[in-house]
Design a protein around this motif. Structure first.
Motif, PDB file in Angstrom:
ATOM      1  N   ALA A 389     -78.293  89.403  -2.727  1.00  0.00           N
ATOM      2  CA  ALA A 389     -77.744  88.207  -3.367  1.00  0.00           C
ATOM      3  C   ALA A 389     -76.858  87.502  -2.348  1.00  0.00           C
ATOM      4  O   ALA A 389     -75.734  87.914  -2.104  1.00  0.00           O
ATOM      5  CB  ALA A 389     -76.944  88.597  -4.597  1.00  0.00           C
ATOM      6  N   LYS A 392     -74.640  82.267  -4.858  1.00  0.00           N
ATOM      7  CA  LYS A 392     -74.465  82.347  -6.313  1.00  0.00           C
ATOM      8  C   LYS A 392     -75.469  81.409  -6.977  1.00  0.00           C
ATOM      9  O   LYS A 392     -75.101  80.574  -7.786  1.00  0.00           O
ATOM     10  CB  LYS A 392     -73.046  81.975  -6.676  1.00  0.00           C
ATOM     11  N   ASP A 411     -74.632  92.476  -2.312  1.00  0.00           N
ATOM     12  CA  ASP A 411     -73.971  91.181  -2.497  1.00  0.00           C
ATOM     13  C   ASP A 411     -73.385  90.750  -1.167  1.00  0.00           C
ATOM     14  O   ASP A 411     -72.489  91.389  -0.637  1.00  0.00           O
ATOM     15  CB  ASP A 411     -72.869  91.352  -3.542  1.00  0.00           C
ATOM     16  N   TRP A 415     -69.379  88.399  -3.966  1.00  0.00           N
ATOM     17  CA  TRP A 415     -69.582  88.009  -5.351  1.00  0.00           C
ATOM     18  C   TRP A 415     -69.050  89.114  -6.239  1.00  0.00           C
ATOM     19  O   TRP A 415     -69.784  89.952  -6.724  1.00  0.00           O
ATOM     20  CB  TRP A 415     -71.083  87.817  -5.564  1.00  0.00           C
ATOM     21  N   LEU A 418     -70.450  91.157  -9.337  1.00  0.00           N
ATOM     22  CA  LEU A 418     -71.583  92.080  -9.243  1.00  0.00           C
ATOM     23  C   LEU A 418     -71.137  93.530  -9.270  1.00  0.00           C
ATOM     24  O   LEU A 418     -71.842  94.387  -9.771  1.00  0.00           O
ATOM     25  CB  LEU A 418     -72.356  91.833  -7.951  1.00  0.00           C
ATOM     26  N   TYR A 425     -74.873  99.207  -6.477  1.00  0.00           N
ATOM     27  CA  TYR A 425     -74.375  97.949  -5.973  1.00  0.00           C
ATOM     28  C   TYR A 425     -73.596  98.162  -4.675  1.00  0.00           C
ATOM     29  O   TYR A 425     -72.857  99.109  -4.526  1.00  0.00           O
ATOM     30  CB  TYR A 425     -73.452  97.314  -7.016  1.00  0.00           C
TER      31      TYR A 425
END
Ligand SMILES: NC(=O)c1ccc[n+]([C@@H]2O[C@H](COP(=O)([O-])OP(=O)(O)OC[C@H]3O[C@@H](n4cnc5c(N)ncnc54)[C@H](O)[C@@H]3O)[C@@H](O)[C@H]2O)c1
Length: 430
Positions: A389, A392, A411, A415, A418, A425
């Protein structure tokens, strides 16, 4: 409160004077007899505006004393603040000998005292130092609460800075609010609370940032001199921009920088300086730093041991279709070159509308981009084992509804939300 202050140099003496001004009773502790004698006479051991008056007044009110005996200082207080020096060794490394020495003394004195005690480290120490002091000296010390509260005062305006600090930070064991009130009451009620290591890193980040600013201004000044303009005037105007320059903007760890301007312009000024023999080492290394960040992202992706990768965002930021200099194009190019299967969603990207250099660059670097583009984030997520990611461009809620537990999300754009999601993650750098 009764407070013992270890180390009566610039930080300790100012802290002592300012705490007595607020009515606290301070006992100073130092290994140097001359500093202890000065304190006991109500005289400042260092030159600092207003401090003599504060200490003289504290002496008159019976709020100030000092000793060379660490145990006596701990016995006479409920809170100890460690302000001893942390100088550099000849190698440049940090010397924590004085902090270790007082930690050992304070720990023994707390055990002997037998009542609850609060210990606040205030000396500047590298991340991990407070935890190692705790492990080495306080692991079996009962009834002690330990905090790390960095000091941000500047010599010359130290008393003023203590009264109106630029920043208050309290480090706790786990980053949760302090279990006891003393650190906040003494050193800043509106303090930011982080884990010890975070609080320690903030102090270094601030000083590094100051140093970086001085270095930056000086290098721009050297360039200004070379081109025959007034560097002070140039920097003054640069600082007038409080939207992008002197602001939070660009101050978040995440994506490497990219786009059609920053890499090109940084490269151009550095090249000119190198060609003309203007030595600008700080500016010259900015591109290397950016490359290192991109390399880290690629290593992070390849370390996951998956083959199907989805990119959410290809342009260098949201709401643009400019692919020039985009770090995500470099990521995609590298992964494709290594045989990864890629799918990409970028809502701002419409290949049929790409023109000029933007089109030429993408045709050169990723000629098969059209076949990798998907119409929705759901499609990308559905095809991928790992999702990057970078923008956004999709809401967290939308992602949450489509990402499965076994999928991993990296991320890149700081971000934060998340991290609250349940999947494997990982943020790029936080
Ligand atoms: N000076 C600044 O402007 C400033 C600002 C913010 C943070 N700091 C940090 O605060 C810390 C203290 O800085 P400073 O400038 O006050 O240092 P300093 O050298 O002026 O004072 C340190 C004092 O600690 C004493 N000391 C050493 N070992 C001791 C021991 N075992 N017991 C008791 N006292 C002992 C020394 O005798 C000395 O008086 C350092 O970590 C520094 O990096 C300094």
């Amino acid at each position: 409160m009764n407070v013992s202050i270890f180390g009566l140099g610039y930080v300790g003496a100012v802290t002592a004077g300012c705490l007595t001004e607020r009515g606290h009773r301070v006992i100073g502790a130092d290994v140097q007899q001359t500093k202890v004698d000065a304190f006991n006479a109500g005289v400042s051991p260092i030159v600092e505006p207003e401090l003599n008056e504060l200490l003289a007044s504290a002496k008159t009110k019976g709020l100030l004393s000092a000793t060379t005996d660490a145990a006596e200082a701990v016995r006479a207080s409920e809170v100890s603040i460690v302000c001893v020096g942390t100088p550099s060794l000849a190698s440049g490394r940090l010397n924590l000998d004085y902090v270790r020495k007082v930690s050992e003394q304070i720990s023994a004195a707390i055990v002997a005292k037998g009542s609850r005690h609060v210990l606040i480290f205030r000396s500047t120490m590298l991340p991990g130092s407070t935890r190692s002091m705790v492990t080495d000296f306080f692991a079996s010390t009962p009834n002690v609460s330990i905090y790390y509260c960095p000091e941000f005062l500047r010599e010359g305006t130290a008393v003023k800075d203590f009264r109106e600090p630029s920043l208050c930070v309290v480090g706790t064991n786990d980053g949760n609010a302090p279990a006891t009130n003393e650190a906040l009451e003494l050193l800043g009620e509106k303090a930011e609370v982080l884990a010890w290591e975070g609080a320690e890193l903030i102090k270094y980040s601030c000083n590094y940032f100051h140093a970086l600013k001085v270095g930056f201004a000086n290098e721009i000044g050297r360039m200004a001199k070379f081109v025959g303009v007034d560097g002070a005037r140039v920097m003054d105007v640069v600082c007038r921009d409080e939207k992008l320059n002197i602001s939070r903007y660009y101050m978040k760890p995440g994506n490497p920088f990219g786009g059609s301007c920053l890499p090109k312009d940084v490269s151009a000024l550095s090249s000119l300086a190198r060609m003309e023999g203007v030595n600008l080492p700080l500016l010259d290394n900015v591109l290397d730093s950016n490359e290192a960040h991109l390399d880290l992202l690629i290593k992070l992706i390849t370390s996951k041991g998956v083959r199907r990768v989805g990119l959410l965002g290809l342009a260098f930021k949201k709401d643009t279709d400019d692919l020039r200099g985009s770090p995500m194009v470099a990521v995609a190019e590298t992964l494709l070159g290594r045989g990864y299967e890629l799918s990409i969603y970028d809502p701002s990207l419409n290949l049929s509308r790409l023109i000029g250099r933007n089109e030429a660059e993408i045709n050169r670097r990723m000629p098969h981009l059209a076949s990798l583009l998907r119409d929705s984030a759901e499609e990308v997520v559905g095809e991928s084992e790992l999702i990057i990611a970078s923008q956004k461009c999709v809401s967290v809620d939308a992602l949450r509804s489509v990402v499965k537990a076994e999928q991993c999300v990296i991320d890149v754009n700081g971000w934060r939300e998340l991290s609250a999601l349940a999947w494997g993650y990982e943020g790029l750098c936080w």
